[in-house]
Design an enzyme around this catalytic site. Structure first.
Site, PDB file in Angstrom:
ATOM      1  N   TYR A  57       0.837  -1.197   0.000  1.00 17.75           N
ATOM      2  CA  TYR A  57       0.000   0.000   0.000  1.00 17.75           C
ATOM      3  C   TYR A  57       0.873   1.248   0.000  1.00 17.75           C
ATOM      4  O   TYR A  57       1.695   1.451   0.890  1.00 17.75           O
ATOM      5  CB  TYR A  57      -0.926   0.013   1.206  1.00 17.75           C
ATOM      6  CG  TYR A  57      -2.054  -1.004   1.150  1.00 17.75           C
ATOM      7  CD1 TYR A  57      -2.336  -1.704  -0.012  1.00 17.75           C
ATOM      8  CD2 TYR A  57      -2.842  -1.261   2.266  1.00 17.75           C
ATOM      9  CE1 TYR A  57      -3.369  -2.636  -0.071  1.00 17.75           C
ATOM     10  CE2 TYR A  57      -3.878  -2.185   2.218  1.00 17.75           C
ATOM     11  CZ  TYR A  57      -4.131  -2.868   1.052  1.00 17.75           C
ATOM     12  OH  TYR A  57      -5.153  -3.793   1.014  1.00 17.75           O
ATOM     13  N   LEU A 212     -18.230  -0.329   0.271  1.00 15.32           N
ATOM     14  CA  LEU A 212     -18.996   0.759  -0.357  1.00 15.32           C
ATOM     15  C   LEU A 212     -18.789   0.778  -1.863  1.00 15.32           C
ATOM     16  O   LEU A 212     -19.161   1.741  -2.542  1.00 15.32           O
ATOM     17  CB  LEU A 212     -18.590   2.110   0.245  1.00 15.32           C
ATOM     18  CG  LEU A 212     -18.842   2.276   1.746  1.00 15.32           C
ATOM     19  CD1 LEU A 212     -18.362   3.644   2.222  1.00 15.32           C
ATOM     20  CD2 LEU A 212     -20.306   2.062   2.078  1.00 15.32           C
ATOM     21  N   GLY A 215     -17.029   3.691  -3.299  1.00 17.67           N
ATOM     22  CA  GLY A 215     -17.786   4.930  -3.165  1.00 17.67           C
ATOM     23  C   GLY A 215     -19.067   4.951  -3.975  1.00 17.67           C
ATOM     24  O   GLY A 215     -19.894   5.860  -3.814  1.00 17.67           O
TER      25      GLY A 215
END
Length: 339
Positions: A57, A212, A215
């Site tokens: 990451y 999600l 988004g």
């Protein structure tokens, strides 16, 4: 914040996991160190203790930021999960993959970046279709016996591989996988075919990434806002838009944000589930935390299930056909004989 046991272990983790893939500003997006610290402070103040990162990451910056943060605080309060597998340098042919050599090298590098003596949960990041699962499990068990890792977990791997691995680990007396990280949301329910039933069988906690859908389930793309999802993505197709509109309708009904509904749905599916909610702003984290106060009723859950339903494929759909009763062997076999 309430706490849950992670899989078949005694490890207590917060009911929401903080995703830190955005800690760092490489690639032109993300949170700088000061903002990342503020996000972790807000998470801890809310009772959160479960952090998720990976060796790759932000090219290792995520781990470095977390390491600097933890060095100034109570390390034992936090449950730190990281991952190995994906290539984090170009020094040698074994700088990627599930093999033992990469595992050991990657863990040592992660420990340095994280400024810690141990990793609480180490995930295999993605299955490489090369390394034998027994090599993986023996390596993870050795790290656990050395005290460098406390628990083993696995991500983005076929259900049959995980099942074989946990069965072999039980037989050999090795540490088993206690958590399964997969993409799971109202827009991505395909893990319900094999992965989630397998996780339930082995008592593993599911830790969904992208709950999600990048988004999409917040409704921001329907409002015309820009983001990092490509226009041709399945998260933005007609079906996904229909799902998102239902999420928004229920959110309006409850007087909450669509993100709260989408996160709450993952936590009300009848199995151990701790969604990973990423944040690059403190305000995003604070909004995600509000999902913990949302409870969907049976009617709302049914509406969301119906609008996002998928085909289970074979044999899942076959088991659900009229006349096939799994709890009635006679009826089941009668149907089979007729075929």
């Amino acid at each position: 914040m309430n706490y849950k046991l992670l899989g078949r272990s005694g490890l207590k983790v917060s009911q929401l996991c903080l995703g830190t893939m955005g800690f760092g500003t490489e690639a032109g997006w993300g949170a700088d160190k000061e903002t990342s610290f503020a996000i972790m402070d807000a998470f801890a103040e809310a009772g959160g203790n479960f952090l998720d990162t990976a060796n790759v990451y932000k090219l290792g910056t995520s781990e470095k930021i977390i390491g600097e943060y933890l060095a100034q605080r109570d390390r034992d309060y936090f449950v730190l999960a990281t991952k190995y597998t994906l290539k984090d340098n170009t020094t040698n042919p074994n700088a990627s993959g599930n093999n033992r050599k990469n595992m050991m090298r990657s863990v040592e590098e992660s420990l340095k970046r994280l400024k810690t003596d141990f990793i609480d949960v180490l995930y295999l990041h993605i299955w490489d279709n090369i390394t034998p699962i027994d090599e993986v499990l023996r390596g993870l068990d050795d790290l656990i016996r050395q005290g460098k890792v406390n628990y083993a977990a696995i991500s983005d791997t076929p259900a049959w591989v995980v099942a074989k691995g946990n069965t072999l680990a039980e037989l050999m007396g090795w540490s088993q996988f206690i958590a399964l990280q997969v993409e799971y949301s109202l827009i991505q329910r395909t893990p319900e075919r094999e992965l989630i039933p397998m996780a339930k069988h082995f008592g593993m906690t599911v830790t969904p990434w992208a709950p999600l859908a990048g988004g999409a389930l917040t409704g921001k793309y329907l409002r015309g806002e820009q983001g990092r999802i490509k226009a041709e993505s399945n998260r933005l197709n007609e079906s996904s838009q229909r799902i998102t509109k239902q999420v928004i309708a229920i959110a309006d009904e409850l007087g909450v944000q669509p993100a709260h509904v989408a996160l709450a749905w993952t936590m009300q599916q009848g199995f151990s589930c701790i969604p990973i909610a990423g944040a690059t702003k403190v305000e995003q984290l604070q909004e995600n935390l509000k999902a913990l106060d949302v409870t969907l009723n049976a009617e709302q859950l049914q509406k969301l299930d119906e609008v996002s339903s998928i085909s289970l494929g074979f044999p899942g759909d076959f088991f659900k056909e009229d006349g096939v009763k799994m709890n009635s062997f006679g009826g089941f076999y009668d149907r089979v004989e007729k075929r």
